[in-house]
Design a protein around this motif. Structure first.
Motif, PDB file in Angstrom:
ATOM      1  N   ARG A  66       0.762  -1.117  -0.025  1.00 54.79           N
ATOM      2  CA  ARG A  66      -0.211  -0.093  -0.067  1.00 54.79           C
ATOM      3  C   ARG A  66       0.925   1.271   0.215  1.00 54.79           C
ATOM      4  O   ARG A  66       0.489   2.282  -0.586  1.00 54.79           O
ATOM      5  CB  ARG A  66      -0.889   0.017   1.253  1.00 54.79           C
ATOM      6  N   ARG A  67       2.224   1.380   0.726  1.00 55.62           N
ATOM      7  CA  ARG A  67       2.860   2.287   0.612  1.00 55.62           C
ATOM      8  C   ARG A  67       3.606   2.708  -0.709  1.00 55.62           C
ATOM      9  O   ARG A  67       3.805   3.763  -1.172  1.00 55.62           O
ATOM     10  CB  ARG A  67       4.057   2.130   1.763  1.00 55.62           C
ATOM     11  N   GLN A  68       3.803   1.557  -1.484  1.00 57.41           N
ATOM     12  CA  GLN A  68       4.194   1.626  -2.849  1.00 57.41           C
ATOM     13  C   GLN A  68       3.355   2.031  -3.571  1.00 57.41           C
ATOM     14  O   GLN A  68       3.600   3.053  -4.766  1.00 57.41           O
ATOM     15  CB  GLN A  68       4.802   0.285  -3.388  1.00 57.41           C
ATOM     16  N   ALA A  69       1.991   1.854  -3.382  1.00 56.30           N
ATOM     17  CA  ALA A  69       0.847   2.376  -4.448  1.00 56.30           C
ATOM     18  C   ALA A  69       0.426   3.503  -4.021  1.00 56.30           C
ATOM     19  O   ALA A  69      -0.238   4.326  -5.049  1.00 56.30           O
ATOM     20  CB  ALA A  69      -0.417   1.327  -4.075  1.00 56.30           C
ATOM     21  N   GLY A  70       1.266   4.393  -3.114  1.00 53.31           N
ATOM     22  CA  GLY A  70       0.667   5.887  -2.906  1.00 53.31           C
ATOM     23  C   GLY A  70      -0.525   5.825  -2.200  1.00 53.31           C
ATOM     24  O   GLY A  70      -1.194   5.183  -1.564  1.00 53.31           O
ATOM     25  N   PRO A  71      -0.773   7.363  -1.645  1.00 48.22           N
ATOM     26  CA  PRO A  71      -1.625   7.689  -0.718  1.00 48.22           C
ATOM     27  C   PRO A  71      -3.023   7.881  -1.396  1.00 48.22           C
ATOM     28  O   PRO A  71      -3.681   8.515  -0.343  1.00 48.22           O
ATOM     29  CB  PRO A  71      -1.118   9.155  -0.018  1.00 48.22           C
ATOM     30  N   ASP A  72      -3.338   7.898  -2.414  1.00 47.20           N
ATOM     31  CA  ASP A  72      -4.911   8.055  -2.980  1.00 47.20           C
ATOM     32  C   ASP A  72      -6.081   7.242  -2.440  1.00 47.20           C
ATOM     33  O   ASP A  72      -7.045   7.720  -2.472  1.00 47.20           O
ATOM     34  CB  ASP A  72      -4.747   8.037  -4.627  1.00 47.20           C
ATOM     35  N   SER A  73      -5.786   6.092  -2.234  1.00 50.61           N
ATOM     36  CA  SER A  73      -6.915   5.170  -1.613  1.00 50.61           C
ATOM     37  C   SER A  73      -7.194   5.798  -0.283  1.00 50.61           C
ATOM     38  O   SER A  73      -6.517   6.160   0.505  1.00 50.61           O
ATOM     39  CB  SER A  73      -6.388   3.738  -1.515  1.00 50.61           C
ATOM     40  N   ASP A  74      -8.769   5.847  -0.099  1.00 50.32           N
ATOM     41  CA  ASP A  74      -9.162   6.148   1.245  1.00 50.32           C
ATOM     42  C   ASP A  74      -9.473   5.245   2.331  1.00 50.32           C
ATOM     43  O   ASP A  74     -10.274   5.329   3.436  1.00 50.32           O
ATOM     44  CB  ASP A  74     -10.396   7.150   1.134  1.00 50.32           C
ATOM     45  N   ASP A  75      -8.921   3.881   1.850  1.00 51.73           N
ATOM     46  CA  ASP A  75      -9.106   2.742   2.995  1.00 51.73           C
ATOM     47  C   ASP A  75      -8.408   3.121   4.156  1.00 51.73           C
ATOM     48  O   ASP A  75      -7.259   3.774   4.085  1.00 51.73           O
ATOM     49  CB  ASP A  75      -8.733   1.350   2.510  1.00 51.73           C
ATOM     50  N   LEU A  76      -8.476   2.383   5.185  1.00 55.03           N
ATOM     51  CA  LEU A  76      -7.789   2.698   6.646  1.00 55.03           C
ATOM     52  C   LEU A  76      -6.365   2.361   6.592  1.00 55.03           C
ATOM     53  O   LEU A  76      -5.278   2.966   7.197  1.00 55.03           O
ATOM     54  CB  LEU A  76      -8.450   2.094   7.955  1.00 55.03           C
ATOM     55  N   ILE A  77      -5.909   1.324   5.875  1.00 51.38           N
ATOM     56  CA  ILE A  77      -4.796   0.729   5.888  1.00 51.38           C
ATOM     57  C   ILE A  77      -3.853   1.892   5.068  1.00 51.38           C
ATOM     58  O   ILE A  77      -2.784   2.270   5.712  1.00 51.38           O
ATOM     59  CB  ILE A  77      -4.383  -0.479   5.243  1.00 51.38           C
TER      60      ILE A  77
END
Lengths: 90, 418
Positions: free
Chosen positions: B205-216
């Motif tokens: 998730r860190r590699q995927a970037g901050p755009d998703s709004d899920d809690l992780i």
């Protein structure tokens, strides 16, 4: 009348209703200042603020598990004329 | 080594508690807990090798003395050493570490934010009841409904991929079994593997970037005073949340149904006014047979509980269900009464109290409320399968009816064609 923010001589006390979950830790500590209505904490009249020791206001802020309470103490008024701390030692 | 006996000097006249959850866990431990609460509400238990606290005022006092009692030795297992720092999360963390973690979670778990999940909650509960109806007239409430409700909510909140949900549900149940036998190592390899899986997910998730709004993702990019949480700490927080969110709330739903089915008059009353009585029913279920039987802590410095000395190094066990049956606080404390006026009562301690007050409370309340009302509204004649005896989870930490076989009147279903 119930409010989300009150101010008095000692400072400003407020409840953030986006965080409050109404579990009443504040009411347990300071029933003269807080009530729970419709699942949220509300503040009593501003006059009540002056009856509460500032130490208790800091404790009620720290004791809220939802971080919903903020107490901002009013900064002390600047002294008119500062006098030497140790007069007579010069 | 500090032995628990060091805290007993001068307390030789103290009664030995009769509650023995490791070897003789009763389906209804209320009588023995009542004996301990009345005779020795704060007393050393040889069985638990800990100071056992059973009164409401005693448990609450301990929960407020968070500077004297630490959860870093784990609140679920009576460990001899503190948990590794990365694994000290939520109730097993002390301030300021605990405060930092909690502040990162609090917005996502607040009453106002969780309230936005209600439509999702109702759709999920109805879909699960559809599945139950589709499958026949007998079902297991725990596996076909309660655990599906909690797993669905946690997965939604965390953005867990569909492929992982089943496995996470299984793994989150392992802790419950392991609390019953702390000396056993049989679950540790799987639980460690789960931690590794979560750490990998955090990295991705860190590699995927901050755009998703899920809690992780939010936790991966949350910053506190310029620092991000370590991957291991995020993984531990997520694991704790899945574990608590899945098992505790599912148990709350099942335990409440179990109590309701054992009290036909209360059940009839509930069915007569489901909309008004669901919320007080949820709180009474949590008070009467909440999912947390008890929790461990360790004393950090000499202090007292209800004027009884507790010494640094002593282990302490708070029996939350005993506190919730305390007649000093609740009238008809051993009775299941679904229409108590909770606005006029002290809060039950099923969610704890103080700075460690259950952060998932709002989510748990929503899930219980929607799950119970949907179940009893949609399944006519819902009842326990005659002759079925529900198994109770072993050990001192958990109250959970692991299976609850139920049936309903299929021919009375609205629009029934069967």
């Amino acid at each position: 009348m119930s409010k989300r923010q009150i101010s008095g001589e000692s400072g400003v006390l407020s409840v953030d209703h986006t965080l409050c979950s109404g579990t009443g830790h504040c009411v347990d500590r300071l029933p003269q200042l807080f009530t729970i209505e419709h699942g949220r904490a509300w503040l009593a009249d501003a006059a009540a603020l002056s009856t509460v020791d500032t130490q208790h206001l800091h404790e009620v802020e720290a004791g809220c598990p939802w971080f919903a309470i903020t107490y901002q103490p009013r900064p002390p008024a600047p002294a008119e004329e500062s006098s030497p701390a140790t007069p007579g030692l010069e | 080594m500090t032995d628990a006996t060091t805290g007993r000097a001068g307390l030789d006249e103290e009664f030995e508690p009769v509650f023995q959850p490791y070897t003789a866990k009763a389906d209804s431990p209320w009588q023995e807990l009542a004996v301990d609460r009345a005779r020795c509400p704060v007393a050393h238990s040889r069985h638990l090798n800990a100071v056992q606290i059973t009164s409401y005022s005693g448990v609450k006092e301990l929960l407020l003395k968070h500077e004297e009692f630490t959860g870093t030795y784990s609140t679920l297992w009576p460990l001899e050493q503190p948990l590794a720092v990365d694994n000290q999360v939520f109730s097993s963390a002390d301030p300021p570490r605990h405060t930092r973690q909690r502040k990162l979670f609090i917005k996502a778990m607040s009453a106002s934010r969780i309230g936005t999940l209600r439509t999702f909650s109702e759709e999920l509960a109805n879909r699960l009841v559809d599945d139950i109806i589709g499958a026949g007239e007998c079902f297991d409430l725990a596996s076909a409904y309660a655990r599906r409700i909690t797993e669905g909510h946690i997965a939604e909140l965390l953005g867990l991929p569909e492929s992982e949900r089943e496995r996470f549900l299984y793994l989150s149940g392992l802790f419950e079994l392991s609390t019953a036998d702390p000396a056993s190592h049989s679950y540790q390899a799987e639980m460690r593997e789960w931690q590794d899986t979560l750490a990998r997910m955090v990295r991705e998730r860190r590699q995927a970037g901050p755009d998703s709004d899920d809690l992780i993702t939010q936790l991966c990019f949350a910053e506190h005073e310029g620092d991000r949480l370590a991957e291991g700490e995020v993984a531990s927080l997520i694991r704790a949340m899945i574990r608590a969110g899945n098992t505790s709330t599912a148990a709350a739903i099942v335990n409440t149904v179990h109590a309701l089915e054992a009290h036909p008059q209360q059940k009839a009353r509930y069915l007569s006014d489901i909309d008004r009585l669901t919320l007080p029913l949820v709180h009474e279920g949590l008070r009467y047979d909440g999912p947390v039987l008890g929790l461990w802590r360790r004393c950090k410095r000499d202090t007292t509980i209800q004027d009884r000395p507790v010494r640094a190094g002593e282990r302490v066990f708070t029996v939350h269900t005993a506190a919730n049956h305390d007649p000093a606080v609740f009238e008809q404390s051993e009775e299941f009464v679904i229409d108590r006026d909770w606005s006029r009562l002290p809060s039950h301690l099923a969610f704890g109290y103080g700075i460690h007050h259950c952060i998932g409370m709002n989510l748990a309340l929503l899930e219980c409320e929607v799950a119970l009302s949907t179940l009893y509204k949609r399944l006519p004649g819902l009842r326990l399968r005659p002759g079925f005896v529900a198994p109770q989870a072993p050990g001192p930490v958990v109250r959970n009816w692991l299976s609850l076989e139920m049936e309903y009147d299929r021919e009375a279903l609205e629009g029934a064609t069967v």
